[in-house]
Enzyme design. Structure first.
Site, PDB file in Angstrom:
ATOM      1  N   ASN A  46       3.169  -1.310   2.897  1.00 25.59           N
ATOM      2  CA  ASN A  46       3.907  -1.097   1.644  1.00 25.59           C
ATOM      3  C   ASN A  46       5.340  -1.592   1.816  1.00 25.59           C
ATOM      4  O   ASN A  46       5.981  -1.295   2.819  1.00 25.59           O
ATOM      5  CB  ASN A  46       3.899   0.397   1.294  1.00 25.59           C
ATOM      6  N   GLU A  47       5.821  -2.377   0.854  1.00 30.36           N
ATOM      7  CA  GLU A  47       7.175  -2.930   0.974  1.00 30.36           C
ATOM      8  C   GLU A  47       7.977  -2.725  -0.299  1.00 30.36           C
ATOM      9  O   GLU A  47       9.028  -3.321  -0.477  1.00 30.36           O
ATOM     10  CB  GLU A  47       7.088  -4.440   1.314  1.00 30.36           C
TER      11      GLU A  47
END
Ligand SMILES: *[C@@H]1O[C@H](CO)[C@@H](O)[C@H](O)[C@H]1NC(C)=O
Ligand SMILES: *[C@@H]1O[C@H](CO)[C@@H](O)[C@H](O)[C@H]1NC(C)=O
Ligand SMILES: *[C@@H]1O[C@H](CO)[C@@H](O)[C@H](O)[C@H]1NC(C)=O
Length: 325
Positions: A175-176
């Site tokens: 997740n970014e």
């Protein structure tokens, strides 16, 4: 807490006596005890760079330098049909109607071959394209449930499975998007499915190197492996050893499941900033591999790393293997 320590001691003692015996100790099966008999591993991401038509998942499954392949990427949490969406760049363009999924039987065949060679294949989630968030427990539970049915051992979505009957060995939280909500719940939901599965499944995460990570948050303490991205940031190259030390101390102090940490590199200079050459990478790894929770090295991505050869003709993938010797 006491029983956890006791379990570790029991597993440790068995492991020292005999690795074969250790594998049969039921208390070790839950996956909550670090397995000191396992050698550091090499990990490569695959699926987002189709720059060479000859590259295939099967090729990397056959490569002796690779232990774990992480497929990129499930970039949509909830898309058409209420299901996750899969993007494999140029690979497998056949859409599954009414969804954002694609059919990819050749990946299914390759995954099975990878596993027959003792390698693990994970499915990566989110990546830089993943802008959706897990806003509440319901969303986290639904997402875990859909992924388990599409890529794991869940039943009910057989006709939508991108890789047919092939089952991955775990999921990787990349997740970014800056919103860490929902991931701890997602992990506990997946773990509860893993508990009654027919084989061991894993959960990894891929934080950026600045510590703590804004997008994964406290979920870093709940995963088996952390593939930390030491690139595109100040903590790349000359900042790596010190940053790895910060991560190592924090994870050792706060993970109750023996989380292993990996140093993540770029496979080639033109894939981002903070590239370390073959010999620089080996130099950095030599300074961190004595950490008690060192798990190995990872790379973005397979295609770039295979094409990137040094003056002696050695690929970056082979240099990664050499770094662990
Ligand atoms: C898949 O991702 C690539 C970038 O890696 C992008 O160019 C392409 O448009 C995406 N395809 C779909 C169907 O989202
Ligand atoms: C939970 O979050 C999803 C989006 O992630 C949203 O669509 C849904 O309405 C939310 N449910 C509740 C009960 O708040
Ligand atoms: C690992 O080795 C380096 C030297 O290469 C040393 O500076 C560091 O203190 C060692 N770390 C541990 C945890 O032993």
């Amino acid at each position: 807490m006491f029983s956890l320590i006791l379990t570790s001691v029991l597993c440790l003692a068995s492991a020292l006596l005999s690795p074969v015996h250790a594998a049969a100790v039921p208390a070790c099966k839950a996956g909550y005890v670090p397995d000191i008999t396992v050698a550091p591993k090499t990990v490569t991401y695959f699926g987002q760079t189709r720059s060479q038509p000859t590259d295939s998942l099967a090729k990397f499954c056959a490569d002796e330098s690779v232990d774990i392949v992480v497929l990129a990427v499930v970039h949509i949490i909830k898309g058409k049909g209420g299901l996750p969406g899969l993007n494999l760049s140029g690979y497998c363009g056949d859409p599954i109607s009414g969804t954002d999924l694609i059919r990819c039987p050749e990946f299914g065949t390759a995954i099975t071959k990878c596993q027959a060679k003792g390698k693990l294949v994970f499915m990566s989630l989110q990546g830089s394209m993943g802008d959706q968030t897990l806003d509440n427990d319901t969303a986290a539970i639904e997402y875990a449930d859909s992924l388990w049915k599409l890529f794991g051992e869940g039943t009910g979505l057989e006709s939508m499975r991108p890789f047919g009957n092939a089952k991955v060995d775990g999921f990787d939280i990349d997740n970014e998007n800056g919103d860490p909500r929902g991931w701890p719940k997602f992990i506990s939901e997946l773990r509860s499915k893993y508990a009654s599965a027919s084989k061991k499944y894993y959960i990894s995460a891929a934080p950026q190197c600045p510590h703590p990570d804004a997008s994964i948050g406290d979920a870093v303490y709940l995963v088996d492996y952390l593939f930390i991205q030491f690139y595109n940031n100040f903590c790349a190259t000359t900042g790596l050893v010190s940053s790895f030390g910060t991560w190592s101390k924090d994870i050792a102090a706060n993970s109750i499941i023996g989380t292993k940490i990996f140093a993540g590199f770029l496979g080639a200079p033109n894939t981002g900033s903070g590239y370390a050459t073959h010999s620089e990478m080996i130099g950095y790894v030599s300074q961190i591999k004595n950490s008690s929770n060192f798990g190995g090295v990872s790379v973005w991505d397979a295609t770039c790393a295979r094409k990137n050869v040094d003056a002696g003709g050695r690929s970056f993938l082979k240099a990664m293997r050499d770094s662990l010797q």
